[in-house]
Design a protein around this motif. Structure first.
Motif, PDB file in Angstrom:
ATOM      1  N   ALA A   1     -16.343  15.992  -3.007  1.00 16.64           N
ATOM      2  CA  ALA A   1     -17.566  15.191  -3.105  1.00 16.64           C
ATOM      3  C   ALA A   1     -18.381  15.218  -1.824  1.00 16.64           C
ATOM      4  O   ALA A   1     -19.524  14.732  -1.809  1.00 16.64           O
ATOM      5  CB  ALA A   1     -17.209  13.753  -3.471  1.00 16.64           C
ATOM      6  N   GLY A   2     -17.815  15.736  -0.734  1.00 13.38           N
ATOM      7  CA  GLY A   2     -18.546  15.809   0.520  1.00 13.38           C
ATOM      8  C   GLY A   2     -18.529  14.533   1.337  1.00 13.38           C
ATOM      9  O   GLY A   2     -19.402  14.326   2.196  1.00 13.38           O
ATOM     10  N   VAL A   3     -17.543  13.674   1.104  1.00 17.87           N
ATOM     11  CA  VAL A   3     -17.413  12.451   1.913  1.00 17.87           C
ATOM     12  C   VAL A   3     -17.133  12.846   3.361  1.00 17.87           C
ATOM     13  O   VAL A   3     -16.303  13.721   3.631  1.00 17.87           O
ATOM     14  CB  VAL A   3     -16.283  11.561   1.354  1.00 17.87           C
ATOM     15  N   ARG A   4     -17.819  12.212   4.312  1.00 17.77           N
ATOM     16  CA  ARG A   4     -17.669  12.600   5.715  1.00 17.77           C
ATOM     17  C   ARG A   4     -16.661  11.752   6.475  1.00 17.77           C
ATOM     18  O   ARG A   4     -16.166  12.172   7.528  1.00 17.77           O
ATOM     19  CB  ARG A   4     -19.021  12.524   6.444  1.00 17.77           C
ATOM     20  N   ARG A   5     -16.341  10.543   5.957  1.00 18.79           N
ATOM     21  CA  ARG A   5     -15.469   9.617   6.690  1.00 18.79           C
ATOM     22  C   ARG A   5     -14.679   8.789   5.685  1.00 18.79           C
ATOM     23  O   ARG A   5     -15.214   8.360   4.649  1.00 18.79           O
ATOM     24  CB  ARG A   5     -16.321   8.712   7.592  1.00 18.79           C
ATOM     25  N   VAL A   6     -13.414   8.543   6.003  1.00 14.08           N
ATOM     26  CA  VAL A   6     -12.552   7.710   5.164  1.00 14.08           C
ATOM     27  C   VAL A   6     -11.898   6.651   6.041  1.00 14.08           C
ATOM     28  O   VAL A   6     -11.305   6.975   7.075  1.00 14.08           O
ATOM     29  CB  VAL A   6     -11.468   8.551   4.450  1.00 14.08           C
ATOM     30  N   VAL A   7     -12.030   5.405   5.632  1.00 15.14           N
ATOM     31  CA  VAL A   7     -11.395   4.275   6.301  1.00 15.14           C
ATOM     32  C   VAL A   7     -10.421   3.657   5.303  1.00 15.14           C
ATOM     33  O   VAL A   7     -10.821   3.256   4.211  1.00 15.14           O
ATOM     34  CB  VAL A   7     -12.433   3.228   6.750  1.00 15.14           C
ATOM     35  N   PHE A   8      -9.125   3.619   5.642  1.00 16.08           N
ATOM     36  CA  PHE A   8      -8.163   3.031   4.713  1.00 16.08           C
ATOM     37  C   PHE A   8      -7.343   1.956   5.411  1.00 16.08           C
ATOM     38  O   PHE A   8      -7.277   1.885   6.641  1.00 16.08           O
ATOM     39  CB  PHE A   8      -7.258   4.106   4.090  1.00 16.08           C
ATOM     40  N   ALA A   9      -6.714   1.108   4.602  1.00 17.37           N
ATOM     41  CA  ALA A   9      -5.938  -0.019   5.135  1.00 17.37           C
ATOM     42  C   ALA A   9      -4.468   0.355   5.286  1.00 17.37           C
ATOM     43  O   ALA A   9      -3.963   0.515   6.393  1.00 17.37           O
ATOM     44  CB  ALA A   9      -6.095  -1.229   4.218  1.00 17.37           C
ATOM     45  N   GLN A  10      -3.784   0.522   4.170  1.00 15.24           N
ATOM     46  CA  GLN A  10      -2.329   0.702   4.184  1.00 15.24           C
ATOM     47  C   GLN A  10      -1.952   2.164   4.004  1.00 15.24           C
ATOM     48  O   GLN A  10      -2.416   2.823   3.070  1.00 15.24           O
ATOM     49  CB  GLN A  10      -1.699  -0.122   3.055  1.00 15.24           C
ATOM     50  N   PRO A  11      -1.105   2.717   4.883  1.00 25.01           N
ATOM     51  CA  PRO A  11      -0.605   4.072   4.646  1.00 25.01           C
ATOM     52  C   PRO A  11       0.212   4.120   3.355  1.00 25.01           C
ATOM     53  O   PRO A  11       0.878   3.150   2.994  1.00 25.01           O
ATOM     54  CB  PRO A  11       0.291   4.343   5.867  1.00 25.01           C
ATOM     55  N   ASP A  12       0.153   5.219   2.655  1.00 24.19           N
ATOM     56  CA  ASP A  12       0.914   5.382   1.419  1.00 24.19           C
ATOM     57  C   ASP A  12       2.330   5.835   1.775  1.00 24.19           C
ATOM     58  O   ASP A  12       2.530   6.952   2.235  1.00 24.19           O
ATOM     59  CB  ASP A  12       0.235   6.405   0.510  1.00 24.19           C
ATOM     60  N   ALA A  13       3.292   4.953   1.551  1.00 27.35           N
ATOM     61  CA  ALA A  13       4.686   5.255   1.885  1.00 27.35           C
ATOM     62  C   ALA A  13       5.418   5.957   0.752  1.00 27.35           C
ATOM     63  O   ALA A  13       6.585   6.319   0.898  1.00 27.35           O
ATOM     64  CB  ALA A  13       5.424   3.973   2.247  1.00 27.35           C
ATOM     65  N   ASN A  14       4.747   6.134  -0.390  1.00 31.21           N
ATOM     66  CA  ASN A  14       5.384   6.804  -1.520  1.00 31.21           C
ATOM     67  C   ASN A  14       5.580   8.281  -1.185  1.00 31.21           C
ATOM     68  O   ASN A  14       4.612   9.010  -0.972  1.00 31.21           O
ATOM     69  CB  ASN A  14       4.498   6.660  -2.763  1.00 31.21           C
ATOM     70  N   PRO A  15       6.818   8.772  -1.110  1.00 26.34           N
ATOM     71  CA  PRO A  15       7.056  10.165  -0.713  1.00 26.34           C
ATOM     72  C   PRO A  15       6.417  11.172  -1.654  1.00 26.34           C
ATOM     73  O   PRO A  15       6.163  12.318  -1.274  1.00 26.34           O
ATOM     74  CB  PRO A  15       8.585  10.276  -0.711  1.00 26.34           C
ATOM     75  N   VAL A  16       6.116  10.759  -2.884  1.00 29.77           N
ATOM     76  CA  VAL A  16       5.493  11.662  -3.848  1.00 29.77           C
ATOM     77  C   VAL A  16       4.013  11.869  -3.541  1.00 29.77           C
ATOM     78  O   VAL A  16       3.469  12.948  -3.732  1.00 29.77           O
ATOM     79  CB  VAL A  16       5.661  11.113  -5.279  1.00 29.77           C
ATOM     80  N   ALA A  17       3.355  10.821  -3.030  1.00 33.17           N
ATOM     81  CA  ALA A  17       1.903  10.855  -2.879  1.00 33.17           C
ATOM     82  C   ALA A  17       1.429  10.964  -1.435  1.00 33.17           C
ATOM     83  O   ALA A  17       0.240  11.096  -1.176  1.00 33.17           O
ATOM     84  CB  ALA A  17       1.299   9.593  -3.511  1.00 33.17           C
ATOM     85  N   VAL A  18       2.330  10.927  -0.469  1.00 29.88           N
ATOM     86  CA  VAL A  18       1.957  10.850   0.936  1.00 29.88           C
ATOM     87  C   VAL A  18       1.259  12.133   1.395  1.00 29.88           C
ATOM     88  O   VAL A  18       1.422  13.197   0.798  1.00 29.88           O
ATOM     89  CB  VAL A  18       3.220  10.583   1.799  1.00 29.88           C
TER      90      VAL A  18
END
Length: 350
Positions: free
Chosen positions: A96-113
């Protein structure tokens, strides 16, 4: 990297929409996403509505269309890097061309990390850990289950001031007030599993569903889990078609929780009798205690929990009170006090 005021406000909004009433409590985490234009204005937003539906990022991108190019995505959980029922959110954001991502919680799920790393590889600015405590609280049970590989366990019981759950003749109908019973159903709706022992099913014949006056209608009833070796008569209400039921043929709390974890269950509401409660306590598998205390004395009758092997006060199980709420009926007399606690010590094993 620092975050702007607009990004922090967007994170607050993302957390709010992630908690939209009616979203299933599991097995997937609740996630919200807000897309911001370069001037800080909101372009679009989305939230995950349950397993098999578009993830929050995908929902927001679909709403934004071409306006997502050059935008900032503010999301409550690290974008996934996994193809399951839906594609990776990291790849969708890159496309989609997003230039920046701000997230809160790291994904600890080993499948999706790995989403943050993939985005950085693609040239996207990434900032993590923004309002992480609020995000972890939003998905408390999911976060716990991913880290511990077992469901979070809330033990609920009702008691008199002198610790009795029933009178000497077995009656217990008014130990919990109507206000407390309504509150119990509200708490049941926040869990994905109701757990009792075979003894409770045989003696009390509970239905173990969410009903009465909960805040929002329940579309997906919690799983009803019955633990124990005895067979269940076919006429027991827990076997009706109002919810799914599983019979865990074990007396070992560890085995029971392992099986429920395999079934993608993350929050167990333990409503069994004193023997089952004692087994979970002595196994160190109670993470939260919710008790409704009635303003009455019985002097005899069934205790709320079985013998824990505590012979001296030094070995007592200690709990830290995290919340105290007075629940009153319309007449003011129908009253219970709800205490929410977390164990800080366990019974000493001899």
């Amino acid at each position: 990297m620092t975050t702007s005021e607009a990004e922090r406000l967007a994170m607050q909004r993302a957390l709010a929409i992630a908690a939209t009433p009616g979203v299933p409590m599991g097995p997937n985490p609740r996630v919200g996403c807000v897309l911001l234009a370069p001037d800080g204005s909101t372009i679009a937003e989305g939230f995950h509505r349950g397993a098999g539906t578009p993830h929050a990022e995908a929902a927001a991108l679909a709403e934004a269309g071409d306006a997502a190019r050059g935008a900032t995505a503010v999301v409550t959980l690290e974008p996934c890097n996994h193809t399951g029922r839906t594609g990776p959110c990291s790849e969708a954001l890159l496309a989609a061309g997003v230039r920046r991502v701000v997230f809160a919680q790291p994904d600890a799920n080993p499948v999706a990390v790995g989403g943050a790393g993939r985005l950085r590889e693609g040239g996207v600015e990434v900032v993590g850990g923004v309002m992480i405590e609020e995000a972890q609280a939003l998905n408390r049970a999911w976060t716990f289950a991913i880290a511990r590989r077992r469901p979070f366990v809330t033990w609920k019981f009702a008691t008199t001031l002198d610790g009795r759950s029933a009178a000497a003749d077995g009656t217990s109908r008014w130990v919990s007030s109507r206000a407390a019973r309504l509150d119990t159903h509200r708490l049941r709706a926040l869990c994905d599993t109701m757990l009792v022992g075979t003894g409770t099913v045989l003696v009390d014949d509970p239905e173990l569903t969410v009903r009465d006056e909960v805040d929002e209608p329940v579309t997906d009833q919690p799983l009803r889990a019955v633990m124990g070796l005895r067979d269940l008569p076919a006429d027991r209400r827990v076997l009706n078609d109002r919810a799914e039921t599983v019979h865990l043929r074990t007396r070992d709390p560890h085995e029971a929780l392992a099986r429920l974890h395999e079934l993608d269950r993350q929050h167990v509401f333990l409503e069994g009798g004193p023997q089952l409660a004692g087994a979970f306590l002595t196994a160190g598998l109670v993470d939260e205690v919710v008790t409704y205390v009635a303003p009455m004395l019985l002097g005899s009758g069934a205790s709320a929990v079985a013998d824990l092997g505590v012979a001296t006060i030094a070995d007592a199980v200690h709990l830290h009170v995290t919340d105290v709420t007075v629940l009153r009926g319309h007449d003011g007399e129908d009253t219970n006090v709800r205490l929410t606690m977390r164990p800080t010590t366990l019974p000493r094993r001899t």
